[in-house]
Write a protein that holds these residues in place. Structure first.
Motif, PDB file in Angstrom:
ATOM      1  N   PRO A 534       0.849  -1.180   0.000  1.00 64.44           N
ATOM      2  CA  PRO A 534       0.000   0.000   0.000  1.00 64.44           C
ATOM      3  C   PRO A 534       0.893   1.242   0.000  1.00 64.44           C
ATOM      4  N   ARG A 535       0.545   2.198  -0.823  1.00 65.23           N
ATOM      5  CA  ARG A 535       1.365   3.415  -0.873  1.00 65.23           C
ATOM      6  C   ARG A 535       0.991   4.313   0.287  1.00 65.23           C
ATOM      7  N   HIS A 536       1.952   4.662   1.038  1.00 64.25           N
ATOM      8  CA  HIS A 536       1.668   5.492   2.209  1.00 64.25           C
ATOM      9  C   HIS A 536       1.910   6.956   1.859  1.00 64.25           C
ATOM     10  N   THR A 537       0.998   7.790   2.248  1.00 63.48           N
ATOM     11  CA  THR A 537       1.252   9.221   2.083  1.00 63.48           C
ATOM     12  C   THR A 537       1.752   9.744   3.423  1.00 63.48           C
ATOM     13  N   SER A 539       2.536  12.515   5.028  1.00 66.20           N
ATOM     14  CA  SER A 539       2.025  13.595   5.884  1.00 66.20           C
ATOM     15  C   SER A 539       0.874  13.139   6.770  1.00 66.20           C
ATOM     16  N   LYS A 540       0.033  12.237   6.222  1.00 66.87           N
ATOM     17  CA  LYS A 540      -1.179  11.937   6.968  1.00 66.87           C
ATOM     18  C   LYS A 540      -1.158  10.586   7.667  1.00 66.87           C
ATOM     19  N   GLN A 541      -0.035   9.883   7.534  1.00 65.16           N
ATOM     20  CA  GLN A 541      -0.084   8.530   8.078  1.00 65.16           C
ATOM     21  C   GLN A 541      -0.253   8.539   9.587  1.00 65.16           C
ATOM     22  N   PRO A 542      -1.298   7.887  10.081  1.00 65.45           N
ATOM     23  CA  PRO A 542      -1.517   7.873  11.517  1.00 65.45           C
ATOM     24  C   PRO A 542      -0.495   6.976  12.193  1.00 65.45           C
ATOM     25  N   THR A 544      -0.335   4.904  14.871  1.00 65.34           N
ATOM     26  CA  THR A 544      -1.254   4.357  15.860  1.00 65.34           C
ATOM     27  C   THR A 544      -0.549   3.778  17.063  1.00 65.34           C
ATOM     28  N   LEU A 547      -0.281   6.431  19.789  1.00 73.92           N
ATOM     29  CA  LEU A 547      -1.362   7.399  19.655  1.00 73.92           C
ATOM     30  C   LEU A 547      -1.603   8.163  20.951  1.00 73.92           C
ATOM     31  N   GLU A 550       0.986  10.650  21.800  1.00 72.18           N
ATOM     32  CA  GLU A 550       0.931  11.774  20.882  1.00 72.18           C
ATOM     33  C   GLU A 550      -0.178  12.745  21.286  1.00 72.18           C
ATOM     34  N   MET A 551      -1.354  12.144  21.621  1.00 71.31           N
ATOM     35  CA  MET A 551      -2.486  12.979  21.994  1.00 71.31           C
ATOM     36  C   MET A 551      -2.184  13.759  23.263  1.00 71.31           C
ATOM     37  N   LYS A 552      -1.519  13.091  24.216  1.00 67.75           N
ATOM     38  CA  LYS A 552      -1.205  13.755  25.480  1.00 67.75           C
ATOM     39  C   LYS A 552      -0.269  14.928  25.259  1.00 67.75           C
ATOM     40  N   GLU A 554       0.027  16.807  22.864  1.00 69.21           N
ATOM     41  CA  GLU A 554      -0.509  17.978  22.198  1.00 69.21           C
ATOM     42  C   GLU A 554      -1.338  18.855  23.118  1.00 69.21           C
TER      43      GLU A 554
ATOM     44  N   LYS B 129      -3.985  -2.860  -4.655  1.00 65.08           N
ATOM     45  CA  LYS B 129      -4.132  -1.585  -3.938  1.00 65.08           C
ATOM     46  C   LYS B 129      -3.958  -1.770  -2.442  1.00 65.08           C
ATOM     47  N   VAL B 130      -4.469  -2.915  -1.915  1.00 63.03           N
ATOM     48  CA  VAL B 130      -4.349  -3.149  -0.472  1.00 63.03           C
ATOM     49  C   VAL B 130      -3.139  -4.011  -0.135  1.00 63.03           C
ATOM     50  N   GLY B 131      -2.321  -4.323  -1.167  1.00 65.04           N
ATOM     51  CA  GLY B 131      -1.096  -5.070  -0.918  1.00 65.04           C
ATOM     52  C   GLY B 131      -1.315  -6.540  -0.626  1.00 65.04           C
ATOM     53  N   GLN B 186      -6.436   5.274   4.661  1.00 60.59           N
ATOM     54  CA  GLN B 186      -5.958   6.631   4.426  1.00 60.59           C
ATOM     55  C   GLN B 186      -5.713   6.875   2.940  1.00 60.59           C
ATOM     56  N   ASN B 187      -5.205   5.861   2.273  1.00 56.51           N
ATOM     57  CA  ASN B 187      -5.019   5.942   0.827  1.00 56.51           C
ATOM     58  C   ASN B 187      -6.327   6.183   0.115  1.00 56.51           C
ATOM     59  N   GLU B 201     -10.131   5.023  16.715  1.00 51.78           N
ATOM     60  CA  GLU B 201      -8.812   5.571  16.391  1.00 51.78           C
ATOM     61  C   GLU B 201      -8.925   7.092  16.275  1.00 51.78           C
ATOM     62  N   ALA B 203      -6.684   9.386  16.289  1.00 50.56           N
ATOM     63  CA  ALA B 203      -5.724  10.026  15.386  1.00 50.56           C
ATOM     64  C   ALA B 203      -6.242   9.994  13.964  1.00 50.56           C
ATOM     65  N   ARG B 206      -9.064  12.486  13.602  1.00 57.83           N
ATOM     66  CA  ARG B 206      -8.558  13.861  13.614  1.00 57.83           C
ATOM     67  C   ARG B 206      -7.779  14.189  12.344  1.00 57.83           C
ATOM     68  N   ASP B 207      -6.959  13.233  11.892  1.00 55.61           N
ATOM     69  CA  ASP B 207      -6.029  13.560  10.810  1.00 55.61           C
ATOM     70  C   ASP B 207      -6.541  13.229   9.417  1.00 55.61           C
ATOM     71  N   ARG B 246      -7.462  11.217  26.229  1.00 55.65           N
ATOM     72  CA  ARG B 246      -6.091  11.723  26.355  1.00 55.65           C
ATOM     73  C   ARG B 246      -5.409  11.167  27.598  1.00 55.65           C
TER      74      ARG B 246
END
Lengths: 555, 248
Positions: A534-537, A539-542, A544, A547, A550-552, A554, B129-131, B186-187, B201, B203, B206-207, B246
């Protein structure tokens, strides 16, 4: 879907074949005289009156729907009668208990099977004049305390038995003072076996059976008190052996009586001596257990093989049809009924389920042997439908298997996790598509052990079909034992054959199960396109994994 | 792009009861083409029931669901509707009697009536696509949870739905497998797939999503864009829920 359609077509074809075998004609026994065939029923397992043999030696007659031949006193008598009347003779093999219903329902023209003319029987059927006078005698072993008995009073305290449903058991045994009367035996060979093994030290039977038994068991002693004062008291009717015909069929009765009137008691006795002389066991059943097994295999090997073949064919066909019946029932039982469905569908489903419930409970809850009798003779007796023996056998065993499989299939369907149904519905499958593509393939795999169980049960339980005369493996045993009295060796051979058949079936089913499971390993298929991962982008990759941290961080 | 403003799903006054228990109460919301909507909230708040109502795995007690303006219960053929709205389950629900490839082809062939070769090519496209294209011959029980979920996503995608529903897609997964599934989702979001995701989840909500719905006790308490809802929650229940997330 195509495969399912194919199965349904096969089911319909089979059903029409079975129905084609059902010939609805009036079971009027007078037909016998018109169609010029005399159909005679007997056990073919009651030497020296009648027995089964593998060839036509000594004038034996072929048995209908079988490759075996019948011979004995009854066959000789039947041949004489048919000859005098200018008719063709057809011998039908039936179990002792089925003889009366067979003649009552008109399935056969008459029964010549060593039946005593009793008042009980006279209520159900008509008898001709006697065709034999069978005096009552006792049999014991050389080493028994009763070997020297001179009269009935010397038998006091004996442990005794005889054959079920005979006057020997019902009215002779009670005459023994302080007698210890054990349960009646199901056949003459079984009764002889009880004496041979020492379970009893006396059996009571008639003179032909006793004479034949003396040939087979050289340690037996005949106790004949005839013409003394200290003998079994029997009415002359009890020792008169007659031929039974359907009640009211005076035409056939008179015709047979016409033939019997030309014969004397000496003629009867001579014919009986002739029969005893050609009985298979007279021509030398060897001593020794293994030798007897060898003898049986050599002389009756074909009969055993054919019986085993018939058993397997009936069991396999009926298991297959039964599974289809069970499948249809199980599917109907599990059709979902939802709130928004129409009233018609709801009532139809309720009705269908009720009927299926009744079907399952009746056929699961009653012995197959009784169902066989009811369907085979009941159809002829009540509705004048003469069911072909094979059709009856296939129907009974299939319908029985279906009743058991209906519950197995229902359980198999219910055992599939609801997620499978939801997964199928979520991609737009209809109920039928969901069932045929997803649920049933899995349910069928899950019920394969049940199919195997039913196949094995059917191989064994078809043995009850002897009651309607199907020449399956167990009836071969009855026939062989009836002719040779070699009870144990034949039972051992049968056990071996049954076990071999069930083991082979188990192995085949295991193999099918493994095939259904598919490969336990799978091969990775290398892709050339380079799109595997799967191609990961970025900037947005969570992320996890951390997590929470990370939330704390912020806040 | 005006097309992006087209409303795909509109939920109006939806409620759902199981016996006396009212699980969903007067739910209203709208999903436009390209939206990635996440539904968050405490367990038992009705998130999954709402999602299951959207493709009629649960029948709503009252209210309307409109798909391109059409009432799905009254005017649409339900299997045909479902084929346009994919669903990914928490427990994957791959067909155990089929291989990975068959799982991705069966719906195309039986429901969309695509021929075998077309179905195969589409299935391969989405498995790549999902590998999971290497695993076409495997059976579901031979795969890890994360792999199964990726196949489940490919199975839904192969139907080329207009909308994809995710019911807690990562809740049954070990932590190390969560990432691979979220990455796939996300893709899809990045490619413009319209999605409704019920998830814990935060994150991801939110993201990745552009719209967040917070539910509690069968109501929608608060909704809005992720920055506002996470950064400046208005409703007390929302604040409470997010603060607990949190702290633990």
């Amino acid at each position: 879907m195509k495969r399912i359609l194919g199965l349904i077509t096969a089911l319909l074809l089979t059903t029409s074949l079975i129905c084609g075998g059902v010939t609805a004609h009036a079971a009027d026994a007078a037909d016998a005289l018109h169609d010029n065939t005399l159909t005679v029923a007997m056990e073919c397992a009651y030497a020296p009156y009648n027995w089964t043999q593998p060839d036509d030696s000594n004038g034996a007659v072929p048995i209908k729907d079988s490759s075996d031949y019948a011979n004995g006193y009854d066959v000789m008598m039947a041949k004489k009668i048919a000859e005098e009347l200018g008719m063709d003779l057809e011998i039908v093999r039936l179990d002792w208990d089925s003889l009366v219903p067979a003649v009552q329902s008109g399935t056969v023209d008459c029964v010549i099977a060593g039946q005593s003319i009793t008042s009980d029987r006279l209520e159900s059927v008509d008898f001709t004049a006697p065709y034999f006078y069978a005096s009552i005698v006792g049999l014991t072993r050389v080493d028994s305390p009763y070997a020297q008995a001179q009269g009935l009073s010397d038998l006091a305290g004996a442990t005794a038995t005889s054959q079920l449903g005979t006057i020997w058991y019902d009215s002779c045994l009670p005459q023994i003072a302080d007698g210890n009367i054990l349960t009646a035996q199901e056949s003459a060979p079984a009764m002889l076996m009880a004496l041979e093994t020492g379970r009893v030290n006396l059996i009571v039977t008639d003179i032909p059976t006793a004479k034949a038994a003396l040939n087979a068991y050289n340690d037996f002693v005949l106790l004949d008190f005839t013409d003394t004062d200290d003998n079994f008291v029997v009415s002359s009717e009890d020792v008169n052996i007659g031929i039974s015909v359907q009640k009211g069929n005076t035409q056939l009765k008179d015709a047979i009586n016409g033939v019997l009137n030309t014969m004397t008691v000496d003629d009867f006795n001579n014919l009986m001596d002739e029969a005893i002389a050609v009985q298979p066991l007279s021509s030398g059943l060897p001593q020794g257990f293994l030798a007897q097994i060898g003898y049986l295999l050599q002389n009756y090997g074909d009969s055993y093989a054919k019986g085993a073949g018939i058993t397997v064919v009936i069991a396999v066909i009926c298991t297959a049809i039964g599974c289809l019946i069970g499948l249809v029932c199980g599917i109907i039982q599990t059709i979902p009924c939802e709130k928004q469905d129409g009233v018609c569908k709801k009532i139809g489903l309720l009705l269908a389920r009720g009927i299926l419930r009744i079907y399952v409970e009746i056929f699961r809850g009653t012995p197959m042997i009784l169902q066989a009798v009811l369907i085979f003779y009941g159809a002829a007796f009540l509705f004048n439908i003469n069911l072909n023996m094979w059709s009856a056998a296939l129907i009974i065993v299939s319908v029985n298997t279906g009743a058991y499989m209906a519950e197995s299939v229902r359980g198999g369907i219910l055992s599939i996790p609801v997620g499978q149904t939801e997964g199928a519905k979520a991609i737009g499958m209809t109920h039928v598509q969901t069932m045929t593509n997803v649920i049933l393939p899995q349910a069928l795999r899950n019920i394969m052990p049940q199919v195997g169980n039913n196949l094995i049960i059917n191989i064994k339980d078809t043995s009850v079909l002897f009651i309607i005369g199907v020449a399956e493996l167990f009836s071969v045993h009855k026939g062989v034992v009836g002719a040779t009295y070699a009870y144990f060796p034949s039972a051992v051979i049968e056990m071996g054959i049954y076990l071999a058949m069930t083991l082979i079936c188990s192995a085949i089913l295991r193999f099918i199960e493994r095939r259904m499971d598919g490969e336990s390993e799978y091969a990775l298929v290398k892709q050339t396109g380079g799109l595997n991962a799967p191609r990961h982008t970025d900037s947005k990759q969570p992320k996890t994994g951390n997590l929470d941290l990370e939330m704390k961080g912020e806040h | 792009m005006s097309d992006n403003n087209r409303t795909i799903v509109e939920v109006q006054h939806l409620s759902k009861s199981f016996g006396p228990r009212e699980i969903l109460k007067d739910i209203n919301f709208t999903v436009k083409k390209g939206d990635v909507t996440t539904i968050i909230g405490p367990s038992g708040s009705g998130k999954s029931t709402l999602l299951r109502c959207l493709n009629l795995l649960e029948t709503p007690t009252s209210g309307d669901i409109l798909f391109h303006g059409q009432n799905i219960e009254k005017t649409m053929n339900i299997p045909a509707y479902r084929s346009k709205v994919g669903m990914v389950f928490q427990s994957f629900n791959l067909f155990s009697n089929m291989t990975v490839l068959q799982n991705c082809m069966v719906g195309q062939e039986k429901v969309l009536r695509r021929d075998k070769e077309t179905a195969r090519q589409k299935a391969m496209t989405y498995l790549q696509k999902v590998g999971m294209a290497e695993y076409i011959n495997a059976r579901p029980r031979q795969l890890s949870g994360g792999q199964q979920q990726r196949v489940a996503i490919a199975r839904a995608l192969a139907m080329e739905p207009e909308l994809l529903l995710f019911d807690e897609p990562t809740s049954a997964l070990d932590p190390e497998m969560v990432g691979e599934v979220l990455a796939v989702m996300q893709n899809l979001a990045a490619e413009g797939m319209t999605m409704i995701v019920v998830t814990h989840e935060m994150a991801f909500a939110r993201d990745v999503s552009n719209h967040v719905v917070f539910m509690a006790d069968g109501y929608i308490c608060e909704e809005g864009n992720p920055a506002d809802l996470f950064g400046n929650p208005q409703n007390e229940r929302t604040k409470d829920f997010l603060s607990r997330f949190r702290q633990n």
